[in-house]
Write a protein that holds these residues in place. Sequence first.
Motif, PDB file in Angstrom:
ATOM      1  N   ARG A   1      48.402  40.910  58.520  1.00  0.00           N
ATOM      2  CA  ARG A   1      49.786  40.454  58.533  1.00  0.00           C
ATOM      3  C   ARG A   1      49.866  38.923  58.393  1.00  0.00           C
ATOM      4  O   ARG A   1      50.760  38.400  57.722  1.00  0.00           O
ATOM      5  N   PHE A   2      48.922  38.201  59.016  1.00  0.00           N
ATOM      6  CA  PHE A   2      48.918  36.743  58.877  1.00  0.00           C
ATOM      7  C   PHE A   2      48.516  36.323  57.467  1.00  0.00           C
ATOM      8  O   PHE A   2      49.083  35.381  56.902  1.00  0.00           O
ATOM      9  N   LEU A   3      47.558  37.019  56.868  1.00  0.00           N
ATOM     10  CA  LEU A   3      47.162  36.693  55.499  1.00  0.00           C
ATOM     11  C   LEU A   3      48.323  36.938  54.537  1.00  0.00           C
ATOM     12  O   LEU A   3      48.548  36.150  53.603  1.00  0.00           O
ATOM     13  N   GLU A   4      49.076  38.007  54.774  1.00  0.00           N
ATOM     14  CA  GLU A   4      50.238  38.316  53.924  1.00  0.00           C
ATOM     15  C   GLU A   4      51.344  37.290  54.115  1.00  0.00           C
ATOM     16  O   GLU A   4      52.142  37.053  53.196  1.00  0.00           O
ATOM     17  N   ALA A   5      51.417  36.691  55.304  1.00  0.00           N
ATOM     18  CA  ALA A   5      52.491  35.736  55.612  1.00  0.00           C
ATOM     19  C   ALA A   5      52.169  34.328  55.149  1.00  0.00           C
ATOM     20  O   ALA A   5      52.955  33.399  55.390  1.00  0.00           O
ATOM     21  N   GLN A   6      51.024  34.139  54.510  1.00  0.00           N
ATOM     22  CA  GLN A   6      50.668  32.804  54.026  1.00  0.00           C
ATOM     23  C   GLN A   6      51.735  32.288  53.074  1.00  0.00           C
ATOM     24  O   GLN A   6      52.214  33.001  52.195  1.00  0.00           O
ATOM     25  N   ASN A   7      52.117  31.035  53.256  1.00  0.00           N
ATOM     26  CA  ASN A   7      53.153  30.420  52.429  1.00  0.00           C
ATOM     27  C   ASN A   7      52.589  30.030  51.061  1.00  0.00           C
ATOM     28  O   ASN A   7      51.367  29.890  50.901  1.00  0.00           O
ATOM     29  N   PRO A   8      53.437  29.841  50.076  1.00  0.00           N
ATOM     30  CA  PRO A   8      52.953  29.489  48.731  1.00  0.00           C
ATOM     31  C   PRO A   8      52.076  28.242  48.702  1.00  0.00           C
ATOM     32  O   PRO A   8      51.170  28.142  47.870  1.00  0.00           O
ATOM     33  N   ASP A   9      52.331  27.299  49.629  1.00  0.00           N
ATOM     34  CA  ASP A   9      51.507  26.081  49.644  1.00  0.00           C
ATOM     35  C   ASP A   9      50.169  26.288  50.337  1.00  0.00           C
ATOM     36  O   ASP A   9      49.331  25.380  50.377  1.00  0.00           O
ATOM     37  N   GLY A  10      49.957  27.473  50.903  1.00  0.00           N
ATOM     38  CA  GLY A  10      48.696  27.769  51.563  1.00  0.00           C
ATOM     39  C   GLY A  10      48.751  27.718  53.074  1.00  0.00           C
ATOM     40  O   GLY A  10      47.809  28.141  53.752  1.00  0.00           O
ATOM     41  N   SER A  11      49.830  27.179  53.625  1.00  0.00           N
ATOM     42  CA  SER A  11      49.937  27.048  55.077  1.00  0.00           C
ATOM     43  C   SER A  11      50.106  28.412  55.736  1.00  0.00           C
ATOM     44  O   SER A  11      50.547  29.379  55.102  1.00  0.00           O
TER      45      SER A  11
ATOM     46  N   LEU B   1      41.719  32.160  52.739  1.00  0.00           N
ATOM     47  CA  LEU B   1      41.126  31.137  53.597  1.00  0.00           C
ATOM     48  C   LEU B   1      40.877  29.851  52.817  1.00  0.00           C
ATOM     49  O   LEU B   1      41.125  28.749  53.329  1.00  0.00           O
ATOM     50  N   GLU B   2      40.383  29.968  51.603  1.00  0.00           N
ATOM     51  CA  GLU B   2      40.179  28.774  50.771  1.00  0.00           C
ATOM     52  C   GLU B   2      41.507  28.068  50.506  1.00  0.00           C
ATOM     53  O   GLU B   2      41.593  26.833  50.560  1.00  0.00           O
ATOM     54  N   LYS B   3      42.534  28.851  50.250  1.00  0.00           N
ATOM     55  CA  LYS B   3      43.846  28.271  49.982  1.00  0.00           C
ATOM     56  C   LYS B   3      44.382  27.554  51.223  1.00  0.00           C
ATOM     57  O   LYS B   3      44.996  26.481  51.127  1.00  0.00           O
ATOM     58  N   ALA B   4      44.131  28.128  52.390  1.00  0.00           N
ATOM     59  CA  ALA B   4      44.590  27.506  53.636  1.00  0.00           C
ATOM     60  C   ALA B   4      43.889  26.177  53.880  1.00  0.00           C
ATOM     61  O   ALA B   4      44.523  25.183  54.264  1.00  0.00           O
ATOM     62  N   LEU B   5      42.573  26.141  53.671  1.00  0.00           N
ATOM     63  CA  LEU B   5      41.837  24.899  53.877  1.00  0.00           C
ATOM     64  C   LEU B   5      42.213  23.844  52.837  1.00  0.00           C
ATOM     65  O   LEU B   5      42.253  22.642  53.149  1.00  0.00           O
ATOM     66  N   LYS B   6      42.491  24.278  51.629  1.00  0.00           N
ATOM     67  CA  LYS B   6      42.927  23.342  50.590  1.00  0.00           C
ATOM     68  C   LYS B   6      44.292  22.756  50.944  1.00  0.00           C
ATOM     69  O   LYS B   6      44.540  21.555  50.733  1.00  0.00           O
ATOM     70  N   TYR B   7      45.168  23.587  51.505  1.00  0.00           N
ATOM     71  CA  TYR B   7      46.482  23.093  51.929  1.00  0.00           C
ATOM     72  C   TYR B   7      46.338  21.952  52.922  1.00  0.00           C
ATOM     73  O   TYR B   7      47.026  20.920  52.818  1.00  0.00           O
ATOM     74  N   VAL B   8      45.463  22.117  53.906  1.00  0.00           N
ATOM     75  CA  VAL B   8      45.303  21.093  54.942  1.00  0.00           C
ATOM     76  C   VAL B   8      44.926  19.756  54.316  1.00  0.00           C
ATOM     77  O   VAL B   8      45.421  18.699  54.729  1.00  0.00           O
ATOM     78  N   GLN B   9      44.066  19.779  53.303  1.00  0.00           N
ATOM     79  CA  GLN B   9      43.639  18.536  52.678  1.00  0.00           C
ATOM     80  C   GLN B   9      44.683  17.956  51.724  1.00  0.00           C
ATOM     81  O   GLN B   9      44.596  16.775  51.378  1.00  0.00           O
TER      82      GLN B   9
END
Length: 613
Positions: free
Chosen positions: A178-188, A236-244
């Motif tokens: 559910r959290f992976l599905e809720a990822q925002n377009p920017d990766g957050s 996960l890669e998209k999430a880490l890329k968002y942070v940077q």
Amino acid sequence: MTSKVPIEATMSAYGDLSTDRRSYRPLDKVTVQITGRYRGDQYCQIRVCDAQLQPYYEAKIELLDNRGEVSFHAAGALGVHWIYLYFPDSDRHSRYTNFLVDCETSIETGNPDYDELYPITKEALQLGRRDFTTPNGRFVGYISGDTWQIDGVWLRDWIYQLQAYCWWERQMTCGLDRFLEAQNPDGSIPDGIRRDGSTWRMAVESDVEYILVLGVYETWKVTGDDRWLERALPHLEKALKYVQNDPRRWDQEHQLVKRGHTCDTWDFEIQESSEFVGQRAVIANCDQSGYYLAYRAMAEMFRHLGHSQRANEFDRRAKDYRRRANDLLWDGTKYLHHVHLTPIEHPGFDESQQLAMGNVWAITRGLADHSQAVSIINEYRRRHQQTGDAFPWWSLQPGYPDELGYYDGPYCRQGGYANGGLMPWVGGELCRGCFEHGMEKYGLELYRQYIEHLRRTGNRVHVWYWPDGQPGFRTTNEVPYTGWGMAQWLEALIEGIAGLKDISGQMKTMEVAPRWAVTSEQEVRVTVRYAVNDCYFSYRMKIDEKTKTIWLQYAGSGDSVLFRVLLPQNWSPQSIRVKGKPVEFEQRRIEKSLYVEFFGSIERLEEVEIACS
């Protein structure tokens, strides 16, 4: 009238065998009674196979008066085991019988201080288990102990209970889906998900993305579901890329994650705002240990799936990130609470002297090396002696003085909540760190303080306490079964004292580092088992002070074991035998503690003898 029953068509022609029970746990003694055939046999043979039909015991039994008995210890894969009975004149078995081998996580010493912590923790955390159906599907997670979000689950508070619920939970992945599905377009990633599927995010925090990485990683190590991991990794890669890429999260100058001016890892700024106030930004030690560990986890996951180039990239990223964080935040004794990126004055208060809760993560996540870890542990011990506070579990020590006027709520006065309150999870992480860094006696002292707290309060554990030990309250939703807190103490027992760590995932390779020598226990039995599958490891251990010998008997579902056994004080190892054969070993001194290190396989019931002088 029926004809005479032919003896060739009765049990007498085939023999018989039976076990003293129908179900056992690994390492239990199984006793088999055998009756020979009517013709009379001098001996027979049995072969025992586990649930995967792998043989793990064979024996030739002499029959006296056509009867025999043999005993062995249950081992091998969990499930229905087989005993085949053979007689000399045939290669085909004459009879077989089955028995069940099953187990669950347990510690048995005869001392309730150790034996009762798992059932106490499991019972408490299950009160916070939530199972609901969102518009996207089923969600199973565990709650925060004091949240206003009573009908939702915080990713943070939930994942920081994984080290406990992994032993009994069967629905390991649906909540993360559910959290992976809720990822925002920017990766957050959102902070939490409510029953209706809506989400929320506290803007000042920058840790959510690494927590998702760690949640997926630890869950995959339990389940071994590679297909699920393949689907999760791009998120996960998209999430880490968002942070940077988000200027609110990443500091280009230092190449480190930043956040708002919060109390360490907590979710509110000065004036208790969840938004950035005045664009104040800091680099906090709590985030650095988390992203360092997340990069290491990404490398391991990619390498397992055969993506060696991506794995090597994350290895380099982790190494460089750790170096940059240490260069900026280590002050020679501990890690700074944080470093200001925008000018912030704290009149009359030296913020650099704060001992922030993220320091315990620096120990257990590997941001700190051994000497740094010992320095931090000693600083906690020194401040506990100096302050006389109930426990060394501080969120911040000291918290921000009330005179600065930062917080209006009474719960955030100096010494309260995230502004200096005592948090059980901090104590649990500190305790585990002690066992990992040769400070076992202090670790045991901390553990006993927690057990005494449970005994005194009737097993009630709150999110935080005032320095005098009174439970702190800030919402109407405070409950005395805080999972993010109780889970860390269980981990300190299982990984720290009992010494069991799943290195590879699915217990294929186990680290077994029993530290019972620091306790007064001389005979123990420990089992860990993932409820979602049949992965387990079990050992018995006996410390014989008269002969200066340590005996280990073990079994499991995996392949290999790295032993790191703590020796009693003043013992010197002379030889180690595995299955009766001498093996090479190394001595490793950690502070004043002496360990012996050696390897073992898991093929059937295995036995170890460590002889010392």
